[in-house]
Scaffold this motif. Structure first.
Motif, PDB file in Angstrom:
ATOM      1  N   GLU A 161      47.229  29.092  76.101  1.00  0.00           N
ATOM      2  CA  GLU A 161      45.851  28.619  75.932  1.00  0.00           C
ATOM      3  C   GLU A 161      45.434  28.511  74.466  1.00  0.00           C
ATOM      4  N   HIS A 162      46.319  28.871  73.535  1.00  0.00           N
ATOM      5  CA  HIS A 162      45.971  28.845  72.116  1.00  0.00           C
ATOM      6  C   HIS A 162      45.800  27.403  71.637  1.00  0.00           C
ATOM      7  N   ARG A 163      44.598  27.079  71.160  1.00  0.00           N
ATOM      8  CA  ARG A 163      44.334  25.784  70.529  1.00  0.00           C
ATOM      9  C   ARG A 163      44.254  26.032  69.029  1.00  0.00           C
ATOM     10  N   ASN A 164      45.099  25.334  68.276  1.00  0.00           N
ATOM     11  CA  ASN A 164      45.207  25.555  66.838  1.00  0.00           C
ATOM     12  C   ASN A 164      43.852  25.480  66.150  1.00  0.00           C
ATOM     13  N   CYS A 165      43.628  26.428  65.245  1.00  0.00           N
ATOM     14  CA  CYS A 165      42.346  26.512  64.558  1.00  0.00           C
ATOM     15  C   CYS A 165      42.579  26.700  63.058  1.00  0.00           C
ATOM     16  N   GLY A 166      43.831  26.603  62.623  1.00  0.00           N
ATOM     17  CA  GLY A 166      44.117  26.854  61.213  1.00  0.00           C
ATOM     18  C   GLY A 166      45.135  25.889  60.663  1.00  0.00           C
ATOM     19  N   PHE A 167      45.847  26.357  59.670  1.00  0.00           N
ATOM     20  CA  PHE A 167      46.880  25.556  59.021  1.00  0.00           C
ATOM     21  C   PHE A 167      48.079  26.458  58.789  1.00  0.00           C
ATOM     22  N   PRO A 168      49.270  25.888  58.579  1.00  0.00           N
ATOM     23  CA  PRO A 168      50.459  26.718  58.362  1.00  0.00           C
ATOM     24  C   PRO A 168      50.250  27.688  57.197  1.00  0.00           C
ATOM     25  N   GLY A 169      50.538  28.946  57.435  1.00  0.00           N
ATOM     26  CA  GLY A 169      50.423  29.966  56.396  1.00  0.00           C
ATOM     27  C   GLY A 169      49.036  30.561  56.242  1.00  0.00           C
ATOM     28  N   ILE A 170      48.092  30.208  57.116  1.00  0.00           N
ATOM     29  CA  ILE A 170      46.744  30.769  57.009  1.00  0.00           C
ATOM     30  C   ILE A 170      46.809  32.285  57.184  1.00  0.00           C
ATOM     31  N   SER A 171      46.018  33.001  56.397  1.00  0.00           N
ATOM     32  CA  SER A 171      46.003  34.460  56.504  1.00  0.00           C
ATOM     33  C   SER A 171      45.056  34.879  57.630  1.00  0.00           C
ATOM     34  N   PRO A 172      45.241  36.093  58.143  1.00  0.00           N
ATOM     35  CA  PRO A 172      44.302  36.579  59.166  1.00  0.00           C
ATOM     36  C   PRO A 172      42.849  36.544  58.676  1.00  0.00           C
ATOM     37  N   LEU A 173      42.621  36.900  57.417  1.00  0.00           N
ATOM     38  CA  LEU A 173      41.258  36.919  56.882  1.00  0.00           C
ATOM     39  C   LEU A 173      40.672  35.501  56.830  1.00  0.00           C
ATOM     40  N   GLU A 174      41.449  34.537  56.343  1.00  0.00           N
ATOM     41  CA  GLU A 174      40.972  33.152  56.282  1.00  0.00           C
ATOM     42  C   GLU A 174      40.680  32.627  57.686  1.00  0.00           C
ATOM     43  N   CYS A 175      41.535  32.970  58.627  1.00  0.00           N
ATOM     44  CA  CYS A 175      41.371  32.532  60.006  1.00  0.00           C
ATOM     45  C   CYS A 175      40.067  33.078  60.588  1.00  0.00           C
ATOM     46  N   ARG A 176      39.845  34.356  60.416  1.00  0.00           N
ATOM     47  CA  ARG A 176      38.627  34.981  60.980  1.00  0.00           C
ATOM     48  C   ARG A 176      37.367  34.478  60.285  1.00  0.00           C
ATOM     49  N   LYS A 177      37.461  34.223  58.968  1.00  0.00           N
ATOM     50  CA  LYS A 177      36.305  33.678  58.249  1.00  0.00           C
ATOM     51  C   LYS A 177      35.923  32.302  58.786  1.00  0.00           C
ATOM     52  N   ALA A 178      36.911  31.571  59.325  1.00  0.00           N
ATOM     53  CA  ALA A 178      36.659  30.251  59.908  1.00  0.00           C
ATOM     54  C   ALA A 178      36.123  30.363  61.337  1.00  0.00           C
ATOM     55  N   GLY A 179      35.922  31.588  61.843  1.00  0.00           N
ATOM     56  CA  GLY A 179      35.398  31.792  63.194  1.00  0.00           C
ATOM     57  C   GLY A 179      36.459  31.715  64.267  1.00  0.00           C
ATOM     58  N   CYS A 180      37.719  31.905  63.862  1.00  0.00           N
ATOM     59  CA  CYS A 180      38.840  31.780  64.793  1.00  0.00           C
ATOM     60  C   CYS A 180      39.476  33.145  65.056  1.00  0.00           C
ATOM     61  N   CYS A 181      40.412  33.166  65.985  1.00  0.00           N
ATOM     62  CA  CYS A 181      41.153  34.377  66.351  1.00  0.00           C
ATOM     63  C   CYS A 181      42.530  34.334  65.695  1.00  0.00           C
ATOM     64  N   PHE A 182      43.100  35.497  65.404  1.00  0.00           N
ATOM     65  CA  PHE A 182      44.431  35.551  64.796  1.00  0.00           C
ATOM     66  C   PHE A 182      45.275  36.563  65.548  1.00  0.00           C
ATOM     67  N   ASN A 183      46.485  36.112  65.959  1.00  0.00           N
ATOM     68  CA  ASN A 183      47.438  37.000  66.600  1.00  0.00           C
ATOM     69  C   ASN A 183      48.830  36.441  66.323  1.00  0.00           C
ATOM     70  N   SER A 184      49.585  37.158  65.491  1.00  0.00           N
ATOM     71  CA  SER A 184      50.911  36.674  65.087  1.00  0.00           C
ATOM     72  C   SER A 184      52.036  37.289  65.911  1.00  0.00           C
ATOM     73  N   SER A 185      51.710  37.915  67.033  1.00  0.00           N
ATOM     74  CA  SER A 185      52.729  38.618  67.815  1.00  0.00           C
ATOM     75  C   SER A 185      53.536  37.713  68.739  1.00  0.00           C
ATOM     76  N   VAL A 186      53.086  36.480  68.968  1.00  0.00           N
ATOM     77  CA  VAL A 186      53.790  35.588  69.883  1.00  0.00           C
ATOM     78  C   VAL A 186      54.344  34.399  69.103  1.00  0.00           C
TER      79      VAL A 186
END
Length: 99
Positions: A11-36
């Motif tokens: 169900e993950h719909r991309n909300c970032g760009f390659p290499g985005i950091s967790p902090l940048e992702c969350r600042k954009a109002g998105c979720c971050f999970n690098s475990s999968v």
């Protein structure tokens, strides 16, 4: 909210760009999970569920009608109707509440 980020990997719909950091992702109002591997790590959260409710506090009512409006007329407008107490609107708008 954390519960909005609990999505299956498919169900993950991309909300970032390659290499985005967790902090940048969350600042954009998105979720971050690098475990999968193989799915976007920065992804759009679930939409918030919103429910319309009639406020219980008579003094929080915002008028939606006119003097003498009937319950049926009020409800046709999509508003709440309670013919009590006196001196507050009896036909009034719903409040939107997040579930």
């Amino acid at each position: 909210a954390r519960c909005q980020c609990k999505l299956n990997a498919g169900e993950h719909r991309n909300c970032g760009f390659p290499g985005i950091s967790p902090l940048e992702c969350r600042k954009a109002g998105c979720c971050f999970n690098s475990s999968v591997p193989g799915v976007p790590w920065c992804f759009a959260p679930k939409a918030k569920k919103v429910e319309k409710v009639c406020p219980n506090d008579p003094h929080a009512r915002i008028n939606c009608g006119f003097p003498g409006i009937t319950a049926k007329q009020c409800e046709r407008k999509g508003c709440c109707f309670r013919a009590h107490p006196a001196d507050v609107p009896w036909c009034f708008y719903h409040r939107m509440v997040e579930e």
